[in-house]
Design an enzyme around this catalytic site. Structure first.
Site, PDB file in Angstrom:
ATOM      1  N   GLY A  16      19.861 -52.690 -23.794  1.00  0.00           N
ATOM      2  CA  GLY A  16      18.929 -53.632 -24.423  1.00  0.00           C
ATOM      3  C   GLY A  16      19.666 -54.649 -25.290  1.00  0.00           C
ATOM      4  CE1 TYR A  68      20.486 -28.736 -22.443  1.00  0.00           C
ATOM      5  CE2 TYR A  68      19.008 -29.982 -21.035  1.00  0.00           C
ATOM      6  CZ  TYR A  68      19.218 -28.996 -21.985  1.00  0.00           C
ATOM      7  OH  TYR A  68      18.159 -28.283 -22.481  1.00  0.00           O
ATOM      8  CE1 TYR A 149       9.131 -50.431 -31.656  1.00  0.00           C
ATOM      9  CE2 TYR A 149       8.372 -51.320 -33.745  1.00  0.00           C
ATOM     10  CZ  TYR A 149       9.397 -51.090 -32.848  1.00  0.00           C
ATOM     11  OH  TYR A 149      10.675 -51.512 -33.136  1.00  0.00           O
TER      12      TYR A 149
HETATM   13  P1  NAD Z   1      15.173 -53.937 -26.423  1.00  0.00           P
HETATM   14  O1  NAD Z   1      13.810 -53.831 -25.849  1.00  0.00           O
HETATM   15  O2  NAD Z   1      16.028 -55.087 -26.030  1.00  0.00           O
HETATM   16  O3  NAD Z   1      16.001 -52.608 -26.142  1.00  0.00           O
HETATM   17  C1  NAD Z   1      15.434 -51.339 -25.980  1.00  0.00           C
HETATM   18  C2  NAD Z   1      16.198 -50.623 -24.872  1.00  0.00           C
HETATM   19  O4  NAD Z   1      15.663 -49.295 -24.726  1.00  0.00           O
HETATM   20  C3  NAD Z   1      16.058 -51.301 -23.521  1.00  0.00           C
HETATM   21  O5  NAD Z   1      17.311 -51.403 -22.891  1.00  0.00           O
HETATM   22  C4  NAD Z   1      15.118 -50.381 -22.755  1.00  0.00           C
HETATM   23  O6  NAD Z   1      15.295 -50.462 -21.359  1.00  0.00           O
HETATM   24  C5  NAD Z   1      15.483 -49.034 -23.345  1.00  0.00           C
HETATM   25  N1  NAD Z   1      14.428 -48.021 -23.206  1.00  0.00           N
HETATM   26  C6  NAD Z   1      13.116 -48.145 -23.495  1.00  0.00           C
HETATM   27  N2  NAD Z   1      12.473 -46.999 -23.261  1.00  0.00           N
HETATM   28  C7  NAD Z   1      13.407 -46.113 -22.821  1.00  0.00           C
HETATM   29  C8  NAD Z   1      13.361 -44.761 -22.410  1.00  0.00           C
HETATM   30  N3  NAD Z   1      12.211 -44.073 -22.407  1.00  0.00           N
HETATM   31  N4  NAD Z   1      14.505 -44.168 -21.993  1.00  0.00           N
HETATM   32  C9  NAD Z   1      15.679 -44.853 -21.991  1.00  0.00           C
HETATM   33  N5  NAD Z   1      15.783 -46.138 -22.367  1.00  0.00           N
HETATM   34  C10 NAD Z   1      14.652 -46.765 -22.781  1.00  0.00           C
HETATM   35  O7  NAD Z   1      14.983 -53.901 -28.024  1.00  0.00           O
HETATM   36  P2  NAD Z   1      16.045 -54.057 -29.178  1.00  0.00           P
HETATM   37  O8  NAD Z   1      15.649 -55.214 -30.004  1.00  0.00           O
HETATM   38  O9  NAD Z   1      17.409 -53.966 -28.675  1.00  0.00           O
HETATM   39  O10 NAD Z   1      15.701 -52.755 -30.050  1.00  0.00           O
HETATM   40  C11 NAD Z   1      16.540 -51.603 -30.011  1.00  0.00           C
HETATM   41  C12 NAD Z   1      16.003 -50.570 -31.006  1.00  0.00           C
HETATM   42  O11 NAD Z   1      15.988 -51.111 -32.323  1.00  0.00           O
HETATM   43  C13 NAD Z   1      14.583 -50.109 -30.693  1.00  0.00           C
HETATM   44  O12 NAD Z   1      14.496 -48.730 -30.963  1.00  0.00           O
HETATM   45  C14 NAD Z   1      13.748 -50.883 -31.682  1.00  0.00           C
HETATM   46  O13 NAD Z   1      12.567 -50.206 -32.011  1.00  0.00           O
HETATM   47  C15 NAD Z   1      14.687 -50.993 -32.878  1.00  0.00           C
HETATM   48  N6  NAD Z   1      14.369 -52.160 -33.704  1.00  0.00           N
HETATM   49  C16 NAD Z   1      14.705 -53.414 -33.300  1.00  0.00           C
HETATM   50  C17 NAD Z   1      14.363 -54.508 -34.094  1.00  0.00           C
HETATM   51  C18 NAD Z   1      14.725 -55.915 -33.719  1.00  0.00           C
HETATM   52  O14 NAD Z   1      14.327 -56.832 -34.420  1.00  0.00           O
HETATM   53  N7  NAD Z   1      15.493 -56.170 -32.679  1.00  0.00           N
HETATM   54  C19 NAD Z   1      13.657 -54.298 -35.293  1.00  0.00           C
HETATM   55  C20 NAD Z   1      13.307 -53.009 -35.643  1.00  0.00           C
HETATM   56  C21 NAD Z   1      13.671 -51.930 -34.864  1.00  0.00           C
HETATM   57  N1  UDP Z   2      17.585 -30.884 -25.412  1.00  0.00           N
HETATM   58  C1  UDP Z   2      18.266 -31.832 -24.683  1.00  0.00           C
HETATM   59  N2  UDP Z   2      19.629 -31.719 -24.577  1.00  0.00           N
HETATM   60  C2  UDP Z   2      20.326 -30.687 -25.148  1.00  0.00           C
HETATM   61  C3  UDP Z   2      19.610 -29.738 -25.903  1.00  0.00           C
HETATM   62  C4  UDP Z   2      18.233 -29.866 -26.024  1.00  0.00           C
HETATM   63  O1  UDP Z   2      17.690 -32.770 -24.139  1.00  0.00           O
HETATM   64  O2  UDP Z   2      21.553 -30.665 -25.002  1.00  0.00           O
HETATM   65  C5  UDP Z   2      16.130 -31.032 -25.553  1.00  0.00           C
HETATM   66  C6  UDP Z   2      15.395 -29.832 -24.991  1.00  0.00           C
HETATM   67  O3  UDP Z   2      14.642 -30.292 -23.886  1.00  0.00           O
HETATM   68  C7  UDP Z   2      14.477 -29.395 -26.096  1.00  0.00           C
HETATM   69  C8  UDP Z   2      14.606 -30.453 -27.168  1.00  0.00           C
HETATM   70  O4  UDP Z   2      15.832 -31.105 -26.920  1.00  0.00           O
HETATM   71  O5  UDP Z   2      13.141 -29.380 -25.676  1.00  0.00           O
HETATM   72  C9  UDP Z   2      14.610 -29.885 -28.552  1.00  0.00           C
HETATM   73  O6  UDP Z   2      15.659 -28.952 -28.650  1.00  0.00           O
HETATM   74  P1  UDP Z   2      15.642 -27.810 -29.754  1.00  0.00           P
HETATM   75  O7  UDP Z   2      16.867 -26.961 -29.531  1.00  0.00           O
HETATM   76  O8  UDP Z   2      15.464 -28.371 -31.094  1.00  0.00           O
HETATM   77  O9  UDP Z   2      14.307 -27.021 -29.475  1.00  0.00           O
HETATM   78  P2  UDP Z   2      13.896 -25.966 -28.374  1.00  0.00           P
HETATM   79  O10 UDP Z   2      14.901 -26.015 -27.245  1.00  0.00           O
HETATM   80  O11 UDP Z   2      13.915 -24.687 -29.104  1.00  0.00           O
HETATM   81  O12 UDP Z   2      12.535 -26.420 -27.966  1.00  0.00           O
END
Ligand code: NAD
Ligand code: UDP
Ligand code: UDP
Length: 346
Positions: A16, A68, A149
């Site tokens: 992003g 993981y 959000y």
């Molecule tokens: P952006 O939308 O450009 O970047 C967000 C990135 O997260 C994107 O690459 C998107 O593809 C990825 N993404 C979204 N959902 C995902 C998911 N479920 N799994 C994996 N990747 C996922 O926005 P940004 O401006 O770069 O913001 C980055 C972070 O900073 C965000 O968490 C945002 O809330 C926070 N933030 C940004 C601002 C700002 O002004 N830019 C202000 C406050 C907070």
């Molecule tokens: N988890 C993950 N990567 C790891 C270890 C955990 O994505 O290497 C995820 C896993 O799916 C779990 C969550 O993180 O549901 C929270 O982990 P935690 O150990 O706190 O809780 P629990 O496994 O006991 O639910």
């Protein structure tokens, strides 16, 4: 950098706007970077200059599913940040913040990694305290169109603090205020990219409401420097800490500056204000100044000029018909994407 100082660092949302700058910065520092992204709003284009780097790795993955991997530090940035994008699929937005935080915290717990959360000034909602300090608990609508959000990020902060209290995790929480710069998506829907794209094509700049609402804009390089300082701050310090530029501007002032700096012939048009749009926003950054010894250096004019130059360069590389000019909130979702249509989850 000595080999012992080289860390394996995971950046979620690394393709992003902010994430791509962070990946680049960490590689420059000599670290190994694992970028995880589902390309919902990010793109490979943002990190195309990093793909061949020997210490860079890209993984397509949605953080709402477990992950993981073995890393030393995690920057959790995955989450769409533009209101237009996060409101497009609000359920997925909350899942990304909440399930994403749980998974990344679970990962951090298993591998004993330090983890930083990209939180937001939106945790203050439409603030009744001005400027906003970290002690203020906010004024947030739990059931409005911004709630997916705001409340998702608030819950993520809760999870970070509880993993710290319950599992002794090393956590850091950054409350980021509006940040802008090169690599914002041209049809991202946020005000800076909208105004610049409109100004460069001499189209009217779309102000929502009367333009008297304020924001405080931080240039991306300043923010990335603060991320580094926060991640490397003393173990006892977890924040939350406000990161932003405290210079406050109305949207009308911003529009006028963008028009002047880009030598545009654009006019200004007024469109309806979306609901729950915060009236005033300005960070109090005393905590960041004292603990992180950080403050922004780039002025708004300088940062806007760099961003305008970036968008100019990007437009020059495209045919005119490929360039969508953001038409504002009401039609924004249909118009997104230089790369064809609205962003869709991977
Ligand atoms: P952006 O939308 O450009 O970047 C967000 C990135 O997260 C994107 O690459 C998107 O593809 C990825 N993404 C979204 N959902 C995902 C998911 N479920 N799994 C994996 N990747 C996922 O926005 P940004 O401006 O770069 O913001 C980055 C972070 O900073 C965000 O968490 C945002 O809330 C926070 N933030 C940004 C601002 C700002 O002004 N830019 C202000 C406050 C907070
Ligand atoms: N988890 C993950 N990567 C790891 C270890 C955990 O994505 O290497 C995820 C896993 O799916 C779990 C969550 O993180 O549901 C929270 O982990 P935690 O150990 O706190 O809780 P629990 O496994 O006991 O639910
Ligand atoms: N805004 C505007 N015109 C636009 C896009 C946004 O006037 O084309 C306004 C928006 O209503 C808000 C401010 O600019 O008051 C900042 O909007 P943005 O979406 O960038 O960020 P956020 O509201 O999340 O701070």
């Amino acid at each position: 950098m000595k080999e012992a100082d080289c860390k394996r660092i995971l950046v979620t949302g690394g393709a992003g706007f902010l994430g791509s700058h962070l990946c680049e910065y960490l590689l420059r520092q000599g670290h190994d970077v694992l970028c995880v992204d589902n390309f919902y709003t990010g793109s490979k284009h943002n990190i195309s200059n990093l793909l061949a780097h020997p210490r860079f790795e890209l993984m397509r993955h949605d953080v709402t599913f477990p992950l993981y991997v073995e890393v030393d530090e995690i920057y959790n940035l995955a989450c769409p940040a533009s209101p237009v994008h996060y409101q497009n699929d609000p359920v997925q937005t909350t899942k990304t913040s909440v399930h994403g935080a749980i998974n990344m915290l679970g990962l951090a717990k298993r591998v004993k990694a330090k983890i930083l959360q990209a939180s937001t000034s939106e945790v203050y909602g439409d603030p009744q305290v001005h400027p906003q300090t970290e002690h203020y608990w906010g004024h947030v609508n739990p059931i409005g169109i911004r709630s997916c959000y705001d409340e998702g990020k608030r819950c993520a902060e809760t999870l970070f603090m509880d993993y710290r209290r319950q599992h002794n995790l090393h956590v850091k929480i950054a409350r980021i205020f509006n940040t802008y710069g090169p690599r914002m998506h041209p049809n991202d829907g946020r005000v800076v990219s909208n105004f610049i794209m409109q100004a460069l094509s001499n189209a009217p700049l779309t102000i929502y409401g009367d333009g008297s609402q304020t924001r405080s804009f931080c240039y991306v390089d300043d923010l990335i420097a603060a991320f580094d300082k926060l991640m490397n701050s003393p173990d006892g310090f977890c924040g939350p800490v406000n990161l932003g530029n405290p210079t406050e501007h109305t949207m009308l002032e911003l529009a006028e500056r963008v028009i002047a700096l880009s030598n545009s012939r654009s006019s200004i048009v007024f469109k309806p204000l979306p609901s729950d749009d915060p009236v005033r926003r300005k960070p109090d950054i005393s905590l960041a100044r004292s603990v992180l010894e950080w403050e922004p250096r780039v002025s708004l004019d300088e940062g806007l000029q760099r961003t305008i130059d970036y968008f100019k360069g990007m437009r020059a590389g495209l045919d005119d018909e490929d360039v969508d000019v953001p038409a504002g909130f009401t039609t924004g979702m249909q118009e997104q994407g230089l790369h064809g249509g609205s962003p869709s989850p991977a």
